[in-house]
Structure formats: structure tokens, C-alpha cells
Design a protein around this motif. Structure first.
Motif, PDB file in Angstrom:
ATOM      1  N   HIS A 213       0.852  -1.187   0.000  1.00 20.69           N
ATOM      2  CA  HIS A 213       0.000   0.000   0.000  1.00 20.69           C
ATOM      3  C   HIS A 213       0.890   1.240   0.000  1.00 20.69           C
ATOM      4  O   HIS A 213       1.623   1.501   0.963  1.00 20.69           O
ATOM      5  N   LEU A 214       0.884   2.017  -1.093  1.00 18.49           N
ATOM      6  CA  LEU A 214       1.810   3.139  -1.265  1.00 18.49           C
ATOM      7  C   LEU A 214       1.760   4.165  -0.134  1.00 18.49           C
ATOM      8  O   LEU A 214       2.815   4.558   0.388  1.00 18.49           O
ATOM      9  N   PRO A 215       0.579   4.617   0.308  1.00 13.08           N
ATOM     10  CA  PRO A 215       0.556   5.583   1.416  1.00 13.08           C
ATOM     11  C   PRO A 215       1.195   5.031   2.697  1.00 13.08           C
ATOM     12  O   PRO A 215       1.847   5.772   3.437  1.00 13.08           O
ATOM     13  N   ALA A 216       1.018   3.728   2.938  1.00 14.89           N
ATOM     14  CA  ALA A 216       1.630   3.125   4.133  1.00 14.89           C
ATOM     15  C   ALA A 216       3.150   3.142   4.030  1.00 14.89           C
ATOM     16  O   ALA A 216       3.849   3.461   4.996  1.00 14.89           O
ATOM     17  N   LEU A 217       3.668   2.822   2.853  1.00 13.15           N
ATOM     18  CA  LEU A 217       5.121   2.823   2.668  1.00 13.15           C
ATOM     19  C   LEU A 217       5.702   4.226   2.819  1.00 13.15           C
ATOM     20  O   LEU A 217       6.759   4.416   3.427  1.00 13.15           O
ATOM     21  N   MET A 218       4.998   5.214   2.291  1.00 15.75           N
ATOM     22  CA  MET A 218       5.463   6.596   2.435  1.00 15.75           C
ATOM     23  C   MET A 218       5.352   7.062   3.891  1.00 15.75           C
ATOM     24  O   MET A 218       6.205   7.812   4.379  1.00 15.75           O
ATOM     25  N   SER A 219       4.318   6.604   4.578  1.00 15.73           N
ATOM     26  CA  SER A 219       4.148   6.953   5.984  1.00 15.73           C
ATOM     27  C   SER A 219       5.270   6.365   6.829  1.00 15.73           C
ATOM     28  O   SER A 219       5.803   7.022   7.734  1.00 15.73           O
ATOM     29  N   ILE A 220       5.645   5.134   6.530  1.00 12.92           N
ATOM     30  CA  ILE A 220       6.768   4.496   7.217  1.00 12.92           C
ATOM     31  C   ILE A 220       8.055   5.283   6.973  1.00 12.92           C
ATOM     32  O   ILE A 220       8.858   5.503   7.890  1.00 12.92           O
ATOM     33  N   LEU A 221       8.222   5.765   5.750  1.00 13.66           N
ATOM     34  CA  LEU A 221       9.406   6.549   5.408  1.00 13.66           C
ATOM     35  C   LEU A 221       9.441   7.868   6.179  1.00 13.66           C
ATOM     36  O   LEU A 221      10.517   8.346   6.566  1.00 13.66           O
ATOM     37  N   LEU A 222       8.273   8.467   6.427  1.00 11.66           N
ATOM     38  CA  LEU A 222       8.205   9.696   7.228  1.00 11.66           C
ATOM     39  C   LEU A 222       8.816   9.478   8.610  1.00 11.66           C
ATOM     40  O   LEU A 222       9.572  10.320   9.104  1.00 11.66           O
ATOM     41  N   PHE A 223       8.498   8.353   9.241  1.00 11.33           N
ATOM     42  CA  PHE A 223       9.018   8.061  10.578  1.00 11.33           C
ATOM     43  C   PHE A 223      10.526   7.824  10.527  1.00 11.33           C
ATOM     44  O   PHE A 223      11.254   8.234  11.433  1.00 11.33           O
ATOM     45  N   PHE A 224      10.979   7.149   9.479  1.00 16.38           N
ATOM     46  CA  PHE A 224      12.417   6.909   9.314  1.00 16.38           C
ATOM     47  C   PHE A 224      13.165   8.229   9.245  1.00 16.38           C
ATOM     48  O   PHE A 224      14.195   8.426   9.916  1.00 16.38           O
ATOM     49  N   ILE A 225      12.649   9.166   8.453  1.00 11.70           N
ATOM     50  CA  ILE A 225      13.305  10.458   8.285  1.00 11.70           C
ATOM     51  C   ILE A 225      13.194  11.296   9.548  1.00 11.70           C
ATOM     52  O   ILE A 225      14.181  11.897  10.001  1.00 11.70           O
ATOM     53  N   TYR A 226      11.991  11.340  10.138  1.00 17.32           N
ATOM     54  CA  TYR A 226      11.790  12.189  11.309  1.00 17.32           C
ATOM     55  C   TYR A 226      12.737  11.818  12.450  1.00 17.32           C
ATOM     56  O   TYR A 226      13.422  12.675  13.018  1.00 17.32           O
ATOM     57  N   THR A 227      12.796  10.536  12.801  1.00 18.40           N
ATOM     58  CA  THR A 227      13.635  10.134  13.923  1.00 18.40           C
ATOM     59  C   THR A 227      15.113  10.335  13.603  1.00 18.40           C
ATOM     60  O   THR A 227      15.904  10.638  14.485  1.00 18.40           O
ATOM     61  N   GLY A 228      15.473  10.182  12.327  1.00 19.94           N
ATOM     62  CA  GLY A 228      16.841  10.463  11.918  1.00 19.94           C
ATOM     63  C   GLY A 228      17.199  11.919  12.160  1.00 19.94           C
ATOM     64  O   GLY A 228      18.297  12.231  12.642  1.00 19.94           O
ATOM     65  N   ILE A 229      16.267  12.827  11.851  1.00 23.20           N
ATOM     66  CA  ILE A 229      16.484  14.248  12.110  1.00 23.20           C
ATOM     67  C   ILE A 229      16.667  14.490  13.604  1.00 23.20           C
ATOM     68  O   ILE A 229      17.620  15.146  14.043  1.00 23.20           O
ATOM     69  N   GLU A 230      15.725  13.971  14.379  1.00 20.26           N
ATOM     70  CA  GLU A 230      15.733  14.186  15.836  1.00 20.26           C
ATOM     71  C   GLU A 230      17.041  13.733  16.471  1.00 20.26           C
ATOM     72  O   GLU A 230      17.671  14.472  17.234  1.00 20.26           O
ATOM     73  N   MET A 231      17.475  12.518  16.139  1.00 16.21           N
ATOM     74  CA  MET A 231      18.660  11.967  16.787  1.00 16.21           C
ATOM     75  C   MET A 231      19.956  12.518  16.201  1.00 16.21           C
ATOM     76  O   MET A 231      20.962  12.646  16.911  1.00 16.21           O
ATOM     77  N   ALA A 232      19.954  12.858  14.907  1.00 18.33           N
ATOM     78  CA  ALA A 232      21.161  13.445  14.317  1.00 18.33           C
ATOM     79  C   ALA A 232      21.473  14.791  14.970  1.00 18.33           C
ATOM     80  O   ALA A 232      22.630  15.094  15.273  1.00 18.33           O
TER      81      ALA A 232
END
Length: 401
Positions: A213-232
């Protein structure tokens, strides 16, 4: 002790436990320059430690339900705090560098079990308001971490002191959980417990469908990017300020703590904003403000504007994670929500390790100054994907109408 007092005591323990969960995450960014000097490590070796801790975190959180059923949440929390405490103290005793990533796995397993166990327990037995403040209390712990480490280095001239202090605190908390086992007794769940094989098969099929499901995959990617920003930002800001921009260790440590402190304040305020604004709008505008803060750090017009940028970014991105969780069904549809939330949490853990590690690789091969530029690009990517999800979701709604 009456039921009301027991309830308040239990809530206090839950908050203390989540504060303790944040403490170790706030230590590493400040300790890293001294740690890598002690073991003669390259700048980007931080990524190996982060991968180790994330691997342990994902492993323990994945099997969280199984462990709770077997030993109960109180015993699980006690063992997890003990494992975390021993791992942190182990850092200070390790004679060889290669032991640090192994100890990081153990620390990650403890943190993952505490995080997943408390979230599961609070979701089941308490209201949403307490859940919001629970995540704010994590920010209290991660704000205290840099202060503890910076002062440990200042007064003992060693990064090991901060880890010993937090490690001992974790072991004491493990003992407290053991002494309060009776408070955590799981009352009968009022939800329907019975599920047949057909329902289990249906759930398995939905998981497969969610993965396509494309929206689910993009939503998962949002979390990957967000937490990367926070911890970086949390892991690399201190090194950027002290080693590249000549800011004193005391001032840099204070502003890293300000970042996490702003993060905590932002999450507390978001609890009130959630009653007036849609979660998806909070996430969007918060990310835009975070982008502004990251640009201030990247352009480096002056020392104080850079420090202000860190504070702005911290308070801006604080509500993004809970807002993204709350708006999952809007992005992916109710039928995919349960599956997507689990994958989002996993992606968040991976992003929190891999993207700061990538930032370290870029810094080693280019310059520490590439880090705020990298973070700015991640913010732009986050906002772009978030807008794409909205377009896809709106198109799906129009087709269904």
C-alpha cells in the motif's frame, strides 16, 4: 494503601521509568568526543554504536507482547532496567572498543522493552492524556542526560562518570520495580479476547496488503526520516559546536540540553494544541518551523543565531512524532492502521540509528559543517513526502466517492 493511592504511585513509577528511558539517549552526544579520543576512534564510529543499540531495541520491542505474557510487565521492566544499567556501567569498564557495540545491543534491548512495555501498559489501562504526558517525560530524561554528562566531564575529567551515575540509577529503578510488583497486577481485560483462526489469517493477509500500500510505505518513510532528524541533531550538535565552531564545552553542552529541553516543552504544549488543531496539520507546520531552525544553524550567520536555531528546531519538531501516530489512519486508511503503526515504530528506530550514522560518514569525508545541511535536506524531504501522501490520499477519496 487504598486503590487511589496505589494508582497515583503507579503513575509516578511510570513517569520515572520513562524519564530513565530518556537519560541514556542524552548521554552519548556529549560523551562521544571524549569516548572516541579514549579509544582512538574515527568520527563516524558513532554509527556502529547506534546500530548496535537500535538492533537490540528492535529485537526486544518486537517480542514485547510475548515477554509480557510470560513474565508480566513489572518483571520485564525490572529486568530491562537491570540490563540497561549493567550495559552503561559496562561502557566504563570496557578495555577494548569492540565491546562497546556489544554492550550497546544490551542497552538497546533494555530500552526497547521499557519503551514498548510501558506504552502497551498505559494504552491498555490509562487514558490518552496520560499517554501524552508520558512521552513528554521522556524529554525530561533526555534533557537531564547531557547535563549529567557535561558536569561529569567537567568535575572528573572523564566521560565514564556520567555513565556510572545513570547506570546506578537504572539498577536502583530495577530494584524499585521488584519491590512494587503487586501494583502492576493486570486486571481482567474488558476487551473481547477470543479470536479464531480465520481472524488470524485475515490479519496476516492485511499485513501483506499493507506492505504493498503506497501511502503506508510513504508513511513508514516519514518516521524513518523524522527520527533520523531528531537523533542526528541530538548526537552531532555538541561535536559541531565544539570541534568546528569553537564554542566552549560548557556553552555547547548547555545548548544541547536546551534542544532537548525545548523538545520537552514543545511536546507538553502539543498536548493542548491537539484539542484545537488536526494532528496532520500540527505535523506539517511543525516540520516547516523545524526547517527554518535548521537553516539558521546551517547558514551560521552568527553564533547566537545558530544556538537560537537549535532551540527553535527542538520546540518545533517535538509534536511531530505523536502527531504522526495520531494521524496514521488519515494517511493510510483505517484498514491499514494497526499494521502501519507497528512498522512506523520499527522504521523510527532504524532512522534514529542509520541517518545519524550517515551524517557521521559525511562529516568525516567532507566536514562537520555538512551535518546541518544534511538535516535541512531531510526536513525538505520530509515535507515533500508528507505532501505527496496528502495528494495520494485525496485522490483515493475522490475515486471512492
Amino acid at each position: 494503601m487504598n486503590k487511589q493511592k496505589k494508582k497515583y504511585l503507579l503513575i509516578a513509577l511510570i513517569y520515572i521509568a520513562f524519564i530513565s528511558l530518556g537519560l541514556p539517549d542524552g548521554l552519548l552526544g556529549v560523551a562521544w568526543p571524549e569516548m572516541r579520543s579514549s579509544f582512538s576512534l574515527p568520527l563516524d564510529a558513532l554509527g556502529i554504536i547506534l546500530i548496535g543499540s537500535t538492533s537490540g531495541y528492535l529485537l526486544s520491542s518486537f517480542f514485547n507482547g510475548f515477554f509480557i505474557k510470560k513474565i508480566g510487565v513489572a518483571v520485564l521492566l525490572s529486568l530491562s532496567c537491570l540490563a540497561t544499567g549493567l550495559a552503561l556501567i559496562g561502557y566504563t569498564l570496557a578495555p577494548f572498543w569492540w565491546l562497546l557495540p556489544l554492550l550497546a545491543v544490551l542497552a538497546g534491548m533494555g530500552a526497547g522493552a521499557i519503551d514498548a512495555g510501558l506504552n502497551t501498559y498505559v494504552e491498555k489501562h490509562f487514558n490518552e492524556g496520560l499517554m501524552q504526558w508520558l512521552h513528554a517525560s521522556f524529554g525530561v530524561g533526555i534533557t537531564m542526560g547531557p547535563i549529567i554528562m557535561a558536569n561529569g566531564i567537567k568535575y572528573s575529567n572523564s566521560w565514564r562518570t556520567g555513565y556510572v551515575i545513570v547506570g546506578i540509577a537504572q539498577i536502583i529503578l530495577a530494584l524499585i520495580f521488584v519491590l512494587t510488583l503487586s501494583l502492576w497486577k493486570d486486571p481482567k481485560n474488558k476487551k473481547t479476547a477470543g479470536t479464531n483462526k480465520n481472524k488470524e489469517q485475515e490479519q496476516e493477509m492485511k499485513l501483506i496488503q499493507t506492505l504493498t500500500h503506497l501511502p503506508a510505505l510513504m508513511s513508514i518513510l516519514l518516521f524513518f526520516i523524522y527520527t533520523g532528524i531528531e537523533m542526528a541533531i541530538g548526537h552531532w550538535t555538541y561535536t559541531l559546536f565544539t570541534e568546528s565552531r569553537g564554542i566552549s564545552t560548557a556553552l555547547a553542552g548547555f545548548w544541547v540540553s536546551t534542544y532537548w529541553g525545548s523538545f520537552t516543552v514543545g511536546r507538553i504544549l502539543a498536548g493542548f494544541l491537539a484539542y484545537k488543531f488536526l494532528s496532520r496539520k500540527i505535523a506539517k507546520y511543525a516540520a516547516a518551523l523545524g526547517l527554518l531552525g535548521s537553516i539558521l544553524v546551517a547558514v551560521n550567520l552568527s553564533q547566537w543565531l545558530s544556538l537560537l536555531g537549535i532551540a527553535i528546531t527542538g520546540i518545533a519538531i517535538a509534536p511531530i512524532f505523536p502527531a504522526l501516530i495520531s494521524s496514521t489512519s488519515y494517511r493510510v486508511g483505517k484498514e491499514h492502521t494497526t499494521n502501519t503503526i507497528g512498522m512506523q515504530i520499527s522504521a523510527a528506530g532504524l532512522g534514529g540509528a542509520l541517518l545519524p550514522g550517515l551524517a557521521g560518514v559525511l562529516a568525516r569525508n567532507i566536514s562537520l559543517e555538512i551535518i546541518p545541511i544534511f538535516i535541512t535536506i531531510l526536513f525538505i524531504l520530509f515535507l515533500t513526502i508528507n505532501n505527496l501522501i496528502k495528494k495520494v490520499t485525496d485522490n483515493d477519496v475522490k475515486k471512492a466517492a
